[in-house]
Design a protein around this motif. Structure first.
Motif, short mmCIF file in Angstrom:
data_model
loop_
_atom_site.label_atom_id
_atom_site.label_comp_id
_atom_site.label_asym_id
_atom_site.label_seq_id
_atom_site.Cartn_x
_atom_site.Cartn_y
_atom_site.Cartn_z
N ASP A 21 -17.05 6.32 -45.12
CA ASP A 21 -17.00 4.93 -44.67
C ASP A 21 -18.22 4.12 -45.07
O ASP A 21 -18.11 3.14 -45.79
CB ASP A 21 -16.85 4.87 -43.14
CG ASP A 21 -15.46 5.21 -42.66
OD1 ASP A 21 -14.55 5.34 -43.48
OD2 ASP A 21 -15.28 5.35 -41.43
N ARG A 22 -19.38 4.51 -44.60
CA ARG A 22 -20.59 3.70 -44.77
C ARG A 22 -20.88 3.28 -46.20
O ARG A 22 -21.14 2.09 -46.44
CB ARG A 22 -21.79 4.42 -44.18
CG ARG A 22 -21.99 4.07 -42.75
CD ARG A 22 -23.36 4.45 -42.27
NE ARG A 22 -23.20 4.77 -40.86
CZ ARG A 22 -23.81 5.74 -40.24
NH1 ARG A 22 -24.67 6.49 -40.89
NH2 ARG A 22 -23.60 5.97 -38.98
N VAL A 41 -16.69 0.25 -44.99
CA VAL A 41 -15.44 0.26 -44.22
C VAL A 41 -15.63 1.08 -42.94
O VAL A 41 -16.61 1.81 -42.80
CB VAL A 41 -14.25 0.84 -45.03
CG1 VAL A 41 -13.96 -0.02 -46.25
CG2 VAL A 41 -14.50 2.27 -45.44
N GLU A 42 -14.68 0.94 -42.03
CA GLU A 42 -14.65 1.73 -40.80
C GLU A 42 -13.25 2.27 -40.63
O GLU A 42 -12.39 1.63 -40.03
CB GLU A 42 -15.06 0.88 -39.60
CG GLU A 42 -16.50 0.46 -39.63
CD GLU A 42 -16.92 -0.33 -38.40
OE1 GLU A 42 -16.17 -0.33 -37.40
OE2 GLU A 42 -17.99 -0.95 -38.45
N SER A 43 -13.00 3.45 -41.17
CA SER A 43 -11.65 3.99 -41.14
C SER A 43 -11.39 4.91 -39.95
O SER A 43 -10.26 5.04 -39.50
CB SER A 43 -11.33 4.73 -42.45
OG SER A 43 -12.24 5.77 -42.67
N ILE A 44 -12.43 5.55 -39.42
CA ILE A 44 -12.25 6.45 -38.28
C ILE A 44 -12.72 5.71 -37.02
O ILE A 44 -13.89 5.35 -36.90
CB ILE A 44 -13.03 7.77 -38.44
CG1 ILE A 44 -12.55 8.52 -39.69
CG2 ILE A 44 -12.85 8.64 -37.20
CD1 ILE A 44 -13.33 9.76 -40.00
N GLY A 89 -10.06 10.34 -27.93
CA GLY A 89 -10.36 11.05 -29.17
C GLY A 89 -10.67 10.09 -30.30
O GLY A 89 -11.37 9.10 -30.12
N TYR A 90 -10.08 10.37 -31.46
CA TYR A 90 -10.34 9.58 -32.67
C TYR A 90 -9.04 9.28 -33.38
O TYR A 90 -8.06 9.99 -33.24
CB TYR A 90 -11.27 10.35 -33.62
CG TYR A 90 -12.62 10.64 -33.06
CD1 TYR A 90 -13.64 9.69 -33.12
CD2 TYR A 90 -12.91 11.88 -32.48
CE1 TYR A 90 -14.90 9.96 -32.61
CE2 TYR A 90 -14.16 12.15 -31.96
CZ TYR A 90 -15.15 11.18 -32.03
OH TYR A 90 -16.41 11.44 -31.52
N GLY A 128 -6.69 2.68 -43.78
CA GLY A 128 -7.85 3.35 -44.38
C GLY A 128 -9.15 2.61 -44.16
O GLY A 128 -10.15 2.93 -44.79
N GLY A 129 -9.16 1.62 -43.28
CA GLY A 129 -10.38 0.88 -43.00
C GLY A 129 -10.54 -0.39 -43.79
O GLY A 129 -11.53 -1.08 -43.66
#
Length: 98
Positions: free
Chosen positions: A74-75, A79-82, A89-90, A96-97
């Motif tokens: 991500d970083r 992006v922020e996909s998780i 949870g997650y 995909g962000g």
């Protein structure tokens, strides 16, 4: 999932055209997310997929590996996909962000 690709046969991961090297545990964790995009996965479900059944469940190992994954997938790509789903949870975002 979005521009995030994973090949289970070769154990390779890409974001767009950039290949991302992952450890075996990081790969297993990402594979669990990518098989069920958009679904919230509990820490227990992630432990079951990426670690053996004998693993002690009281650890924060899932949180540590999610953080490592975010640093790699991500970083660097902005992006922020998780996503963290508080108390549950997650989840890997279906886009995909992006």
């Amino acid at each position: 999932v979005g521009d995030l690709r994973l090949d289970p046969a070769t154990r390779q991961v890409w974001r767009g055209e950039t290949e991302i090297p992952l450890s075996a545990k990081e790969f297993s964790l990402l594979e669990a997310f990518m098989r069920r995009p958009g679904e919230v996965l509990s820490r227990y479900q992630l432990l079951e997929h990426a670690w053996d059944y004998e693993y002690e469940n009281r650890s924060n190992v899932v949180d540590v590996y999610v953080r490592l994954l975010r640093r790699k997938i991500d970083r660097p790509f902005g992006v922020e996909s998780i996503e963290t789903v508080r108390g549950a949870g997650y989840r890997l975002r279906e886009d995909g962000g992006r």
